[in-house]
Every structure is written in structure tokens, then in C-alpha cells.
Scaffold this motif. Structure first.
Motif, PDB file in Angstrom:
ATOM      1  N   SER B  54      -3.061 -10.255   6.698  1.00 57.25           N
ATOM      2  CA  SER B  54      -3.769  -9.294   7.550  1.00 57.25           C
ATOM      3  C   SER B  54      -3.448  -9.521   9.014  1.00 57.25           C
ATOM      4  N   GLN B  95      -8.240  -2.592   3.476  1.00 55.80           N
ATOM      5  CA  GLN B  95      -8.665  -3.010   2.153  1.00 55.80           C
ATOM      6  C   GLN B  95     -10.002  -2.415   1.724  1.00 55.80           C
ATOM      7  N   ASP B 175      -3.087  -2.567   4.014  1.00 57.66           N
ATOM      8  CA  ASP B 175      -3.538  -3.940   3.794  1.00 57.66           C
ATOM      9  C   ASP B 175      -4.442  -3.973   2.571  1.00 57.66           C
ATOM     10  N   GLU B 176      -3.904  -4.371   1.467  1.00 58.56           N
ATOM     11  CA  GLU B 176      -4.610  -4.415   0.192  1.00 58.56           C
ATOM     12  C   GLU B 176      -5.402  -3.132  -0.055  1.00 58.56           C
TER      13      GLU B 176
END
Ligand SMILES: Nc1ncnc2c1ncn2[C@@H]1O[C@H](COP(=O)(O)OP(=O)(O)OP(=O)(O)O)[C@@H](O)[C@H]1O
Ligand SMILES: [Mg+2]
Lengths: 298, 330
Positions: B54, B95, B175-176
Motif C-alpha cells: 500500500s 481495498q 490496492d487489494e
């Protein structure tokens, strides 16, 4: 692309703010406290319509008339008259004006100062946070009543000065609460997203952070409103607050103190009004805290 | 290929840790990242929690500054862009869709915010564009006026994707994007990203701790360990023949457990080391099955290989297919 996760959404979207209001309206203490506060505000605004007496007009022939519930009382002066023959009920109504005015004005000032400092400290962190924390600590070491006393004693008292002094002193709790609320938000992904879409710092502070800390802000405002009203009462009691011919509840208590043993109602009436107002404000604040804390729902 | 949209050279990022009284220390979240992504490619970035994925994303987005090193976006240093210019170029999808949308704003104003921030278009034209993009990401029309609390996780993530795409960026950093979602919704979101990437010719970085997620979408894969890239190569090469023992361990974890068997473990004994106190030599040696006890403890391996690079003294060179690994140990 199909939407398996499609849910039935309510046809009318309620904003989180409106939902909070709806929940608040189902809260008993919100109702009770809100009704009392509203009644006192209305009584203060409508004072000339409620009583025909002027709170400042003296009538030495009519001194110390007791309230209507005693033997010698009369409906002409419902709450009797004071040492100068001024109608006590009229003084109570007009006194509410000054007490509330000072309360709300100071909360506006202290709220603005404290929120600005708290948001900056919480969002920027680092040096800004250190400096603001230092300022908060300094403010906390100052005894409020003493500072207010000194300023008023040196500069002299006026309504504006009183509002300024109290407003400039009572921002600490706003700053502390807003700072920690902002810190909790500052690392949320929607703040990072806002930065990533190119939002200015102003936009992030006003559109992303402020709307999300209104809950704690309103709670602190209610506490500080009560605090300011009481502080004005204390200063007026000490003779350094509201000056005659203006009248406030604190001044009424102060002027009646020599009558404590002989005519206790003269202190009891404005005292009870103060207690009722503070109590009601706190009820509303508590209710708002109850309704806004389950943040998980938003 | 010379058309490199994202270039990172020796990028480090330090965080100061420790309070007013504790000793001040520096946590080096990125420890020298060299990475290049070409236009239109999708890079899968994988690694354990805390390895700095991240942080790398935030440095690329410009919301965090690199402590040292260069970051080039579309050929220019990232600091040379204004915040709006940068936003037009590169956008994130995060995320947690439960925290990436402001609970006080409607879906329409969230998706339209990038245009509003830039002062692009009128209220009407923006609303049209919002509806268009919402349609593209498969968000039901009646949810446009709703608040995030009224949306499911998958719908929220579609809103986040719509917000990222409304300004037509060239680069998307995810990010995820699916790890907070239900398994059933995960594949929908991944398929959506796959379709959008092709339609819009996006350059994409897809961050995940799960190699399976990356397998569908990525053209190439970079494996991250303790703040640096330990292996980087074409997706198929990594999946077929991972050289770094850490990549091999991650690949093992991808294999679905047989019914009744235990969940697969990484097979890494020691804990993930603290980034405050990285091991000497090769930072992976305390957990490595190929640890030789001398070189690995003393010398930090430099990257080897050309198109498929890795940092390891004793790489797993043999063909390591998923099938071989599946042989049960019990
Ligand atoms: N703002 C910060 N202050 C101090 N340390 C930080 C900060 N942000 C990240 N770190 C540290 O940097 C390291 C890398 O964090 P990062 O969030 O990049 O990891 P990650 O790979 O994204 O992990 P995850 O898979 O859990 O999201 C961690 O050790 C983390 O504790
Ligand atoms: Mg992460």
C-alpha cells in the motif's frame, strides 16, 4: 454485466444526517430536553408579548411583593417584585434573552476556534499538531473564571466583551474532541481517495472531514453552551458580568443574595431556571451522543 | 518496449515511529524499489501483509512522498505534476469499500467528485457523465441517489471504480480491490476490471496478497518482500517457474485444499520480520528453506536475470509446476 448483488434499495434515500434526526426523534430525552430548551428560547423571544411589565422600570412603592402563590401575592406581579420594585417575571423572561444570547454567541466563537484548531491538528499532524497541542495545554493551565475576572476587571464589562472573553476561553474541549475525531478519519480511505482525485486541502477539510464529525461537534456544543451560560451567571454573580440595566439570570441571583434568608424565592426562581436550562441542554446533548455513536450504521 | 508509463528507481519511503517519549526510530517501508510498467500492461503486485504494497501504491498516487529515489509517471517526475494533472493521469481503487466512500455523500456526488474538483462541465453534463460511468461499471440506476450505507460491498466497489474512471485516467492502481468482498462478488469485480482494462487500454497495478487473484488479470507479476521487489517477471514464468523461494511459498498457498484437509500454509516457519529491524544479508534468510548459513546471512543478493529478475543466492531453478507441489505431504 449482471448484478447478482443487487439489493432492493429504498426508493427515497435518507441522508445519514436525516437518519440520525429520525433516530433522535424517537429518543425520549431528546424530546424532553428539546421541548424545554425550545420553550425557554420562545419565552425569551416573545417576552414583550408574554408580559406587559418592563424589566428595568422601578417602582419603589411596589418593593418586595411576594410571588402569587404566597398570601400577599397578586396576579399583577406573578413572581413578585425585587428590591427596586421591578417585576420579577419580566426580569426572568428578559434575563433569559441575555443568558441565551451569551451562551449561543460564545459557543459560535469557541466552536469556530476549537474546530479550526482541532481539524488542523488532526489532519496535518506533525508540527501543526505539536504547536496546537501546546496551545491547548497552555489554555488548559489557565483558570477560566480567574482570567475572565481579570480581563473584565481591567477592561470593564460589556456584553460584547463578555461574549468575546468567554468565547476565547471555552474552545479547548472543541479542539481536543475535534482533533481526535479528525485523527480517526484522516487515514480513512475516502480521505486518501479525495486527495487522489485532486481535491484541495480546503475541500478535504470542509467536504470530507467536517460533515463526518458533526456528531461529536454537536455534543461538545451542547456541553459548552451549558458551560457558557453558567460562566456568565458566575461572572454576573461576582458583579463582573452583565451590568444593569441589562439583566441576566446570574445577575438576578447576585442581586438577591442579601435576601437569601428572608426571601429565598428571589434566589430560587432564577436559580431553578438556570438549573432547568442546563439540565435540558444536557439531555439534548446526551440524546445526540446516543444517536450518533453507532457510527457503524453509516 | 520503450513506452514505460510507470518507472520507479531506488524508491524508499521512511516513516518515523515512536511517540514523544519513546526513542525516535525510522521504519523503512520501501527499501529501494526498482520497477517499470509499460503502457497497457497489468502488473500484479503480491506479498504478505506489511511488506509495503500500500505504501508503494500511495507513493505512485502522489499522496505520500518518496523519501528518496525517482518516480516517473508518463515520463515525468511525479512531483512535477499539479494535483489535478496527477489525478487526471492516475487513479486508485482501494481495498475497503466500506471506508473508501464518504458516508455523507450520495453515490452521484461521490462518482462526480473528480469532475467537480476540476470544475469540468456543468451540473447537468456531469450528471449525465455520472450515469454513463455508473452504467459502465454495472451499478443499478436507482442507486445513483443512494448513500453508501445503502449499498452492498460489491456495489460500493463499483462506485469506487466508477469514481476512479470518470476522469479517464491512463493508470489505475487497485490496492487489494477484492479482499474485503464476498467470494462470489470477487470474481465479478475482477471480471469488471478485466473488461475495463481492455476497453480503456488502462495501465494497471493490481495489488493483492493472493496470487490467484493476480493470475487472472496480470501480464506480469512482481513479488514483494520486506519493502523491496524480490522477483519480477512475466506472469506465466512466475507461475510456472518461480525462482525465489518466497514466491514458491506464496504459490503453494494458492492451491485449493482438498476437502477435509487443512488449509494450506505458507510453509514459512519464522514470523514476518519487523521492518524496523530487517535481518542481515538476504532479508528472507530466517524463513528460507534454501538458506546456506553463510552467504545468505552476510550478503544481500543483487537482482539477477533480465526479463525475469530475482534476488536470491540459491534460486529454485527446477521447473516447479503447481501439479508437483500438490503432492500431499501427509
Ligand atoms: N503512516 C504510517 N506510519 C508508520 N508506519 C506505517 C505507516 N503506513 C505504513 N506503515 C508501515 O509500513 C509497513 C508497510 O505498510 P503497508 O500498508 O504498505 O503494507 P501492505 O503491504 O499494504 O500490507 P497489507 O497487505 O496489510 O495492506 C508496515 O510495517 C506498516 O506498519
Ligand atoms: Mg495494504
Amino acid at each position: 454485466m449482471t448484478n447478482i448483488e443487487q439489493t432492493t434499495a429504498p426508493s427515497v434515500a435518507l441522508s445519514p444526517g436525516r437518519m440520525t434526526l429520525h433516530r433522535a426523534l424517537r429518543h425520549v430525552s431528546f424530546w424532553v430536553g428539546g421541548t424545554i430548551v425550545l420553550a425557554i428560547i420562545l419565552a425569551a423571544i416573545l417576552a414583550p408579548a408574554i408580559t406587559s411589565h418592563d424589566p428595568a422600570i422601578q417602582d419603589l412603592a411596589q418593593r418586595y411583593i411576594p410571588p402569587v402563590w404566597t398570601e400577599k401575592g397578586s396576579w399583577d406581579h406573578v413572581l413578585g417584585t425585587d428590591n427596586l420594585g421591578r417585576d420579577y417575571f419580566a426580569r426572568l423572561l428578559y434575563g433569559a434573552r441575555i443568558s441565551l444570547l451569551i451562551g449561543f454567541m460564545t459557543v459560535l466563537i469557541s466552536g469556530a476556534i476549537g474546530t479550526a484548531l482541532g481539524v488542523c491538528a488532526g489532519y496535518f499532524g506533525g508540527w501543526a499538531d505539536m504547536i496546537i497541542n501546546f496551545v491547548i495545554t497552555i489554555r488548559l493551565t489557565l483558570p477560566v473564571v480567574l482570567v475572565a475576572l481579570v480581563v473584565v476587571a481591567l477592561v470593564g464589562s460589556s456584553l460584547t466583551l463578555l461574549v468575546m472573553v468567554i468565547g476565547l476561553l471555552l474552545w479547548d474541549r472543541f479542539a481536543i474532541v475535534v482533533r481526535s475525531a479528525t485523527q480517526q478519519l484522516a487515514h480513512r480511505e475516502y480521505i486518501t481517495s479525495a486527495a487522489a482525485i485532486g481535491s484541495s486541502t480546503w475541500r478535504i477539510l470542509f467536504k470530507e472531514i467536517l460533515p463526518n464529525i458533526t456528531g461529536p461537534l454537536i455534543v461538545v456544543a451542547s456541553i459548552e453552551l451549558a458551560h457558557a451560560v453558567l460562566l456568565e451567571a458566575s461572572l454576573s454573580f461576582l458583579g463582573l458580568g452583565v451590568q444593569p440595566p441589562q439583566v441576566s439570570w446570574g445577575l438576578m441571583v447576585a442581586e438577591a443574595k442579601s435576601q437569601l434568608l428572608f426571601r429565598p424565592w428571589m434566589i430560587a426562581v432564577p436559580g431553578a431556571a438556570l438549573v432547568l436550562l442546563i439540565f435540558a441542554i444536557n439531555l439534548v446533548g446526551d440524546a445526540i451522543r446516543d444517536v450518533t455513536t453507532p457510527e457503524g450504521k453509516a | 518496449m520503450m513506452d514505460d508509463v510507470l518507472v520507479m528507481q531506488g524508491v524508499t519511503r521512511d516513516y518515523p515511529v515512536g511517540g514523544a517519549f519513546a526513542k525516535k526510530r525510522t521504519l523503512r517501508a520501501l527499501r529501494g524499489i526498482d520497477l517499470t510498467v509499460s503502457r497497457g500492461r497489468t502488473l500484479g503486485l503480491v506479498g504478505e501483509s506489511g511488506c509495503g504494497k500500500s505504501t508503494l501504491a500511495k507513493v505512485l498516487l502522489g499522496v505520500e512522498e518518496a523519501t528518496s529515489g525517482t518516480v516517473l509517471v508518463d515520463g515525468h517526475p511525479i512531483e512535477s505534476y499539479g494535483r489535478i494533472e496527477r489525478a487526471k493521469l492516475i487513479q486508485p481503487v482501494f481495498q475497503d469499500p466500506y471506508s473508501s466512500l464518504n458516508p455523507r455523500m450520495t453515490v452521484a456526488s461521490i462518482i462526480g467528485a473528480p469532475l467537480q474538483v476540476r470544475g469540468e462541465g456543468t451540473g447537468d453534463s456531469r450528471r449525465k457523465r455520472v450515469e454513463e460511468v455508473a452504467g459502465e461499471v454495472g451499478l443499478p440506476r436507482h442507486l445513483i441517489g443512494a448513500y453508501p450505507s445503502q449499498l452492498s460491498g460489491g456495489q460500493r466497489q463499483r462506485v469506487a471504480i466508477a469514481r476512479a474512471l470518470i476522469g479517464e485516467p491512463k493508470i489505475l492502481i487497485c490496492d487489494e480491490p477484492t479482499s474485503a468482498l464476498d467470494v462470489s462478488v470477487q470474481s465479478q469485480i475482477l471480471n469488471l476490471l478485466h473488461r475495463l482494462k481492455q476497453e480503456l487500454n488502462l495501465t494497471m497495478i493490481l495489488i493483492s496478497h493472493n496470487l490467484a487473484v493476480v493470475h487472472h488479470l496480470a501480464d506480469e507479476v512482481a513479488v514483494m518482500y520486506l519493502g523491496r521487489i524480490v522477483e519480477h517477471g512475466p506472469s506465466q514464468a512466475i507461475f510456472d517457474r518461480a525462482h525465489h523461494p518466497y514466491s514458491s511459498a506464496l504459490l503453494k498457498a494458492v492451491l485449493p485444499p482438498r476437502p477435509g484437509s487443512r488449509l494450506p500454509e505458507l510453509g514459512l516457519e519464522a514470523e514476518f520480520p519487523s521492518p524496523l529491524n530487517p535481518p542481515s544479508g538476504c532479508p528472507f534468510h530466517p524463513r528460507c528453506s534454501n538458506d546456506d548459513g553463510t552467504t545468505c546471512h552476510e550478503i544481500d543478493p543483487e537482482p539477477s536475470g533480465t526479463s525475469h529478475t530475482y534476488r536470491c543466492h540459491h534460486p529454485d531453478n527446477f521447473t516447479q509446476t503447481a501439479a508437483q507441489d500438490q503432492a500431499p505431504a501427509d
